[in-house]
Motif scaffolding. Structure first.
Motif, mmCIF file in Angstrom:
data_model
loop_
_atom_site.group_PDB
_atom_site.id
_atom_site.type_symbol
_atom_site.label_atom_id
_atom_site.label_comp_id
_atom_site.label_asym_id
_atom_site.label_seq_id
_atom_site.Cartn_x
_atom_site.Cartn_y
_atom_site.Cartn_z
ATOM 1 N N MET A 77 13.984 -8.533 0.928
ATOM 2 C CA MET A 77 12.556 -8.835 0.916
ATOM 3 C C MET A 77 11.813 -7.602 0.402
ATOM 4 S SD MET A 77 12.209 -11.916 2.527
ATOM 5 C CE MET A 77 10.694 -12.018 3.473
ATOM 6 N N LEU A 78 10.762 -7.843 -0.341
ATOM 7 C CA LEU A 78 9.844 -6.765 -0.694
ATOM 8 C C LEU A 78 8.893 -6.600 0.486
ATOM 9 C CD1 LEU A 78 8.720 -4.807 -2.874
ATOM 10 C CD2 LEU A 78 7.217 -6.680 -3.593
ATOM 11 N N VAL A 79 8.711 -5.364 0.948
ATOM 12 C CA VAL A 79 7.892 -5.114 2.135
ATOM 13 C C VAL A 79 6.698 -4.249 1.766
ATOM 14 C CG1 VAL A 79 7.837 -4.196 4.483
ATOM 15 C CG2 VAL A 79 9.921 -5.277 3.615
ATOM 16 N N SER A 80 5.533 -4.669 2.253
ATOM 17 C CA SER A 80 4.282 -3.964 2.028
ATOM 18 C C SER A 80 3.728 -3.526 3.382
ATOM 19 C CB SER A 80 3.288 -4.908 1.320
ATOM 20 O OG SER A 80 1.997 -4.369 1.292
ATOM 21 N N LYS A 81 3.276 -2.269 3.478
ATOM 22 C CA LYS A 81 2.738 -1.759 4.742
ATOM 23 C C LYS A 81 1.416 -1.031 4.512
ATOM 24 C CE LYS A 81 6.550 -0.894 8.004
ATOM 25 N NZ LYS A 81 7.269 0.196 8.722
ATOM 26 N N PHE A 82 0.518 -1.189 5.480
ATOM 27 C CA PHE A 82 -0.776 -0.519 5.467
ATOM 28 C C PHE A 82 -0.995 0.107 6.841
ATOM 29 C CE2 PHE A 82 -0.780 -3.924 2.465
ATOM 30 C CZ PHE A 82 -1.541 -3.506 1.388
ATOM 31 N N TYR A 83 -1.214 1.425 6.874
ATOM 32 C CA TYR A 83 -1.434 2.139 8.134
ATOM 33 C C TYR A 83 -2.915 2.465 8.280
ATOM 34 C CZ TYR A 83 3.558 2.781 8.968
ATOM 35 O OH TYR A 83 4.899 2.580 9.214
ATOM 36 N N LEU A 84 -3.582 1.753 9.181
ATOM 37 C CA LEU A 84 -4.989 2.031 9.418
ATOM 38 C C LEU A 84 -5.171 3.226 10.341
ATOM 39 C CD1 LEU A 84 -4.822 -1.072 8.562
ATOM 40 C CD2 LEU A 84 -7.129 -1.199 9.464
ATOM 41 N N SER A 85 -4.221 3.420 11.274
ATOM 42 C CA SER A 85 -4.242 4.606 12.129
ATOM 43 C C SER A 85 -2.824 4.886 12.603
ATOM 44 C CB SER A 85 -5.183 4.413 13.327
ATOM 45 O OG SER A 85 -4.694 3.408 14.201
ATOM 46 N N GLY A 86 -2.600 6.132 13.035
ATOM 47 C CA GLY A 86 -1.280 6.528 13.493
ATOM 48 C C GLY A 86 -0.311 6.757 12.353
ATOM 49 N N ASN A 87 0.902 7.144 12.701
ATOM 50 C CA ASN A 87 1.930 7.364 11.689
ATOM 51 C C ASN A 87 3.305 7.147 12.292
ATOM 52 O OD1 ASN A 87 3.160 10.216 12.397
ATOM 53 N ND2 ASN A 87 0.947 10.385 12.649
ATOM 54 N N GLN A 88 4.286 6.951 11.441
ATOM 55 C CA GLN A 88 5.673 6.783 11.842
ATOM 56 C C GLN A 88 6.557 7.697 11.012
ATOM 57 O OE1 GLN A 88 5.652 2.069 12.096
ATOM 58 N NE2 GLN A 88 7.646 2.883 12.718
#
Length: 292
Positions: A77-88
């Motif tokens: 799968m192609l995965v898209s991520k958006f981080y509005l706050s915090g981090n990993q």
């Protein structure tokens, strides 16, 4: 930092649950889960569409630092991520041209394809983790493609084969328009079938904004070391034209001709002077006007 396999984490999560409320078919989402465990306090909105696209909206407060080892067996799968706050933090060896240990940070969006790989996701106490994740079926992605020149280079191998190279790509900063679309998904007022139509449309809009940002970044060459004063004047002329004609703006090529610059120099100059592309500047300007 304690590291657990996915199965170990799931078991400890179940054993430590203080509350776990799961609601179904709420505002177009298949499932809405609110839970409290020793690991975190988590609110998650999940929806899977018939198109093969899945979305999850997560708002999570981490109670203790931990790491979870996930095995992506045949996850094509192609995965898209958006981080509005915090981090990993992520430890994921085996990605060409990417350090084995990297981070995904607040204010940025990412695109990746990581089948047949084992990775460790690191979670940290502190700033609440608010993120959006979209899984895109490759068959669905291919239905939009009419020619490889229309899509970012990173995605072209995915169109041609399921056995494409792995990649993890930091696309760029989350734009004001992206934030607006995400907030619309989180707080929309609709129910039932209308809600699902609305959500699916917003997911596609968010993906379109991300792929457009990626395509623009690929088309722009490295910035020149120095802009001449005359070039800067022309860039500000271009800015004024976009402001005056924001309802019916000229194309980048037309705008470049109007101010006496070539297309590449216009795009490079906008990046250097305004920290965005002409198209990105126009989007932000329209949003600023809407807030007035």
């Amino acid at each position: 930092m304690e590291t657990l396999t996915e199965k170990e984490f799931d078991l400890q999560w179940l054993e430590s649950l203080q509350s776990n409320q799961v609601l179904y078919n709420v505002r177009g989402f298949d499932q809405v889960r609110n839970s409290i465990s020793k690991w975190s306090e988590d609110s998650c909105y999940i929806c899977q569409f018939a198109s093969g696209v899945e979305i999850s909206l997560n708002n999570e407060t981490i109670h203790c630092n931990h790491s979870v080892e996930n095995e992506h067996h045949d996850l094509r799968m192609l995965v898209s991520k958006f981080y509005l706050s915090g981090n990993q933090g992520v430890i994921s060896p085996g990605i060409e041209n990417v350090e084995a240990e990297y981070s995904e940070d607040q204010g940025y969006n990412y695109l990746f394809y990581l089948p047949d790989i084992t990775e460790k996701e690191q979670f940290f106490t502190g700033t609440p983790l608010q993120k959006v994740r979209i899984n895109i079926d490759l068959v669905f992605l291919r239905t939009f493609v009419r020619g490889l020149e229309d899509i970012p280079k990173f995605l072209q191998p995915l169109i041609e084969s399921d056995r494409a190279p792995r990649f993890h790509y930091p696309v760029g900063k989350i734009t004001p328009m992206m934030r607006t679309v995400i907030q619309q998904m989180w707080h929309h007022p609709y129910q039932g079938a209308i809600a699902r139509m609305y959500l699916e449309g917003k997911v596609l809009e968010l993906l379109a904004l991300q792929l457009s940002q990626l395509l623009e970044a690929e088309q722009i060459q490295p910035l020149p070391q120095k802009l001449h004063s005359r070039d800067i004047e022309r860039l500000y002329q271009a800015q004024a034209i976009l402001q005056q004609q924001y309802l019916n703006p000229p194309s980048v090529i037309t705008l470049a001709k109007q101010v006496g610059l070539d297309r590449i120099k216009l795009q490079q100059g906008f990046r250097q002077v305004f920290q965005t592309t002409p198209f990105g500047y126009l989007q932000n300007y329209r949003l600023d006007l809407a807030r007035i």
